[in-house]
Design an enzyme around this catalytic site. Sequence first.
Site, PDB file in Angstrom:
ATOM      1  N   ARG A 189       0.849  -1.198   0.000  1.00 15.22           N
ATOM      2  CA  ARG A 189       0.000   0.000   0.000  1.00 15.22           C
ATOM      3  C   ARG A 189       0.872   1.231   0.000  1.00 15.22           C
ATOM      4  O   ARG A 189       1.793   1.361   0.796  1.00 15.22           O
ATOM      5  CB  ARG A 189      -0.831   0.058   1.293  1.00 15.22           C
ATOM      6  CG  ARG A 189      -1.994  -0.828   1.335  1.00 15.22           C
ATOM      7  CD  ARG A 189      -3.027  -0.428   2.349  1.00 15.22           C
ATOM      8  NE  ARG A 189      -2.577   0.163   3.600  1.00 15.22           N
ATOM      9  CZ  ARG A 189      -3.392   0.638   4.521  1.00 15.22           C
ATOM     10  NH1 ARG A 189      -4.702   0.610   4.321  1.00 15.22           N
ATOM     11  NH2 ARG A 189      -2.946   1.144   5.636  1.00 15.22           N
TER      12      ARG A 189
ATOM     13  N   ASP B 162       0.528  -2.745  12.189  1.00 15.86           N
ATOM     14  CA  ASP B 162       0.962  -3.198  10.858  1.00 15.86           C
ATOM     15  C   ASP B 162       1.296  -4.688  10.925  1.00 15.86           C
ATOM     16  O   ASP B 162       2.291  -5.090  11.545  1.00 15.86           O
ATOM     17  CB  ASP B 162       2.186  -2.386  10.422  1.00 15.86           C
ATOM     18  CG  ASP B 162       2.578  -2.698   8.991  1.00 15.86           C
ATOM     19  OD1 ASP B 162       2.784  -3.887   8.666  1.00 15.86           O
ATOM     20  OD2 ASP B 162       2.657  -1.762   8.176  1.00 15.86           O
TER      21      ASP B 162
ATOM     22  N   ASP C 230       4.832  -5.822   9.577  1.00 19.92           N
ATOM     23  CA  ASP C 230       5.925  -5.458  10.486  1.00 19.92           C
ATOM     24  C   ASP C 230       5.932  -6.332  11.725  1.00 19.92           C
ATOM     25  O   ASP C 230       6.992  -6.728  12.216  1.00 19.92           O
ATOM     26  CB  ASP C 230       5.803  -3.980  10.908  1.00 19.92           C
ATOM     27  CG  ASP C 230       6.264  -3.043   9.799  1.00 19.92           C
ATOM     28  OD1 ASP C 230       6.938  -3.511   8.858  1.00 19.92           O
ATOM     29  OD2 ASP C 230       5.948  -1.835   9.869  1.00 19.92           O
TER      30      ASP C 230
HETATM   31  C1  PRP Z   1      -1.180  -4.615   4.532  1.00 18.95           C
HETATM   32  C2  PRP Z   1      -1.999  -5.874   4.725  1.00 18.95           C
HETATM   33  C3  PRP Z   1      -2.831  -5.908   3.477  1.00 18.95           C
HETATM   34  C4  PRP Z   1      -3.090  -4.449   3.201  1.00 18.95           C
HETATM   35  C5  PRP Z   1      -4.478  -4.119   3.648  1.00 18.95           C
HETATM   36  O1  PRP Z   1      -0.113  -4.845   3.693  1.00 18.95           O
HETATM   37  O2  PRP Z   1      -1.219  -7.028   4.905  1.00 18.95           O
HETATM   38  O3  PRP Z   1      -2.186  -6.505   2.359  1.00 18.95           O
HETATM   39  O4  PRP Z   1      -2.127  -3.708   3.990  1.00 18.95           O
HETATM   40  O5  PRP Z   1      -4.777  -2.819   3.358  1.00 18.95           O
HETATM   41  P1  PRP Z   1      -5.922  -2.412   2.302  1.00 18.95           P
HETATM   42  O6  PRP Z   1      -7.102  -3.270   2.601  1.00 18.95           O
HETATM   43  O7  PRP Z   1      -6.159  -0.962   2.621  1.00 18.95           O
HETATM   44  O8  PRP Z   1      -5.374  -2.610   0.927  1.00 18.95           O
HETATM   45  P2  PRP Z   1       0.968  -3.722   3.335  1.00 18.95           P
HETATM   46  O9  PRP Z   1       0.575  -3.011   2.097  1.00 18.95           O
HETATM   47  O10 PRP Z   1       1.250  -2.899   4.545  1.00 18.95           O
HETATM   48  O11 PRP Z   1       2.222  -4.594   2.944  1.00 18.95           O
HETATM   49  P3  PRP Z   1       3.102  -5.618   3.810  1.00 18.95           P
HETATM   50  O12 PRP Z   1       2.238  -6.826   4.093  1.00 18.95           O
HETATM   51  O13 PRP Z   1       4.225  -5.919   2.883  1.00 18.95           O
HETATM   52  O14 PRP Z   1       3.550  -4.935   5.072  1.00 18.95           O
HETATM   53  N1  URA Z   2      -2.473  -2.978   7.037  1.00 20.96           N
HETATM   54  C1  URA Z   2      -2.100  -3.399   8.282  1.00 20.96           C
HETATM   55  O1  URA Z   2      -1.155  -4.168   8.430  1.00 20.96           O
HETATM   56  N2  URA Z   2      -2.822  -2.962   9.315  1.00 20.96           N
HETATM   57  C2  URA Z   2      -3.871  -2.127   9.188  1.00 20.96           C
HETATM   58  O2  URA Z   2      -4.493  -1.757  10.201  1.00 20.96           O
HETATM   59  C3  URA Z   2      -4.219  -1.700   7.897  1.00 20.96           C
HETATM   60  C4  URA Z   2      -3.511  -2.145   6.825  1.00 20.96           C
END
Ligand code: PRP
Ligand code: URA
Length: 210
Positions: free
Chosen positions: A105, A201, A204
């Site tokens: 995102r 997150d 993370d």
């Molecule tokens: C997070 C989560 C989803 C997304 C959800 O991933 O694991 O994939 O955000 O958000 P949305 O419904 O608003 O699209 P992120 O993009 O932070 O990536 P990561 O898993 O690599 O940390």
């Molecule tokens: N992605 C995450 O990991 N946590 C949230 O709350 C939203 C998007």
Amino acid sequence: MTGKTVILEHPLIQHKISLLRDERTGTRDFRILVSEIAMLMGFEALRDLPTELVEVKTPITTAKVPMIAGKKLAVVPILRAGLGMVDGILNLVPTAKVGHIGLYRDEVTHEPHEYYCKLPSEIAERLVILCDPMLATGGSAVQAVDFIKEKGCNHIKFMCIIAAPEGLSLLQKKHPDIDIYCGCLDDHLNENAYIVPGLGDAGDRIFGTK
Ligand code: PRP
Ligand code: URA
């Protein structure tokens, strides 16, 4: 075909999600909990797998007994955080193939961006279990389902541990045919599109990054 939305209300799942939310839960325990929750959710999500009667010789007699039949399975995590759910689901169906969809995102627009997509062969004939712990705005899940459908697959179940009402509505609207399984439906998104109360997150916390 209209899909269904199931919010899992099992006390074991609720308890484990509450532990996940706690900011004191460290990376090791967080990872274990995500995997355990995915397995418990998978148990529910796979309750309608077709079975067929197969003859088996027991020490007492021969009998026709049910075994899993029909469609082959693929587990597809949305990277990164979805990776944490894969082992839990594979504990239930060890022969499933695994695909990967990489999305992140944008921190400002919250729009998803694709960086990787590799799906198992014959994806059109498989039941796909798409998994991501968080359904926030819904942008990532909608885009991931778009990719899978573009490859010809129309039998998709989406599993998330925590959903925001905003993301759930968007996914239901854009892909009304898929089944959605949520561990918990939270209250709302904050100004940074994080789920409230949520767990922070997920990527993370699973991988110990920040
Ligand atoms: C997070 C989560 C989803 C997304 C959800 O991933 O694991 O994939 O955000 O958000 P949305 O419904 O608003 O699209 P992120 O993009 O932070 O990536 P990561 O898993 O690599 O940390
Ligand atoms: N992605 C995450 O990991 N946590 C949230 O709350 C939203 C998007």
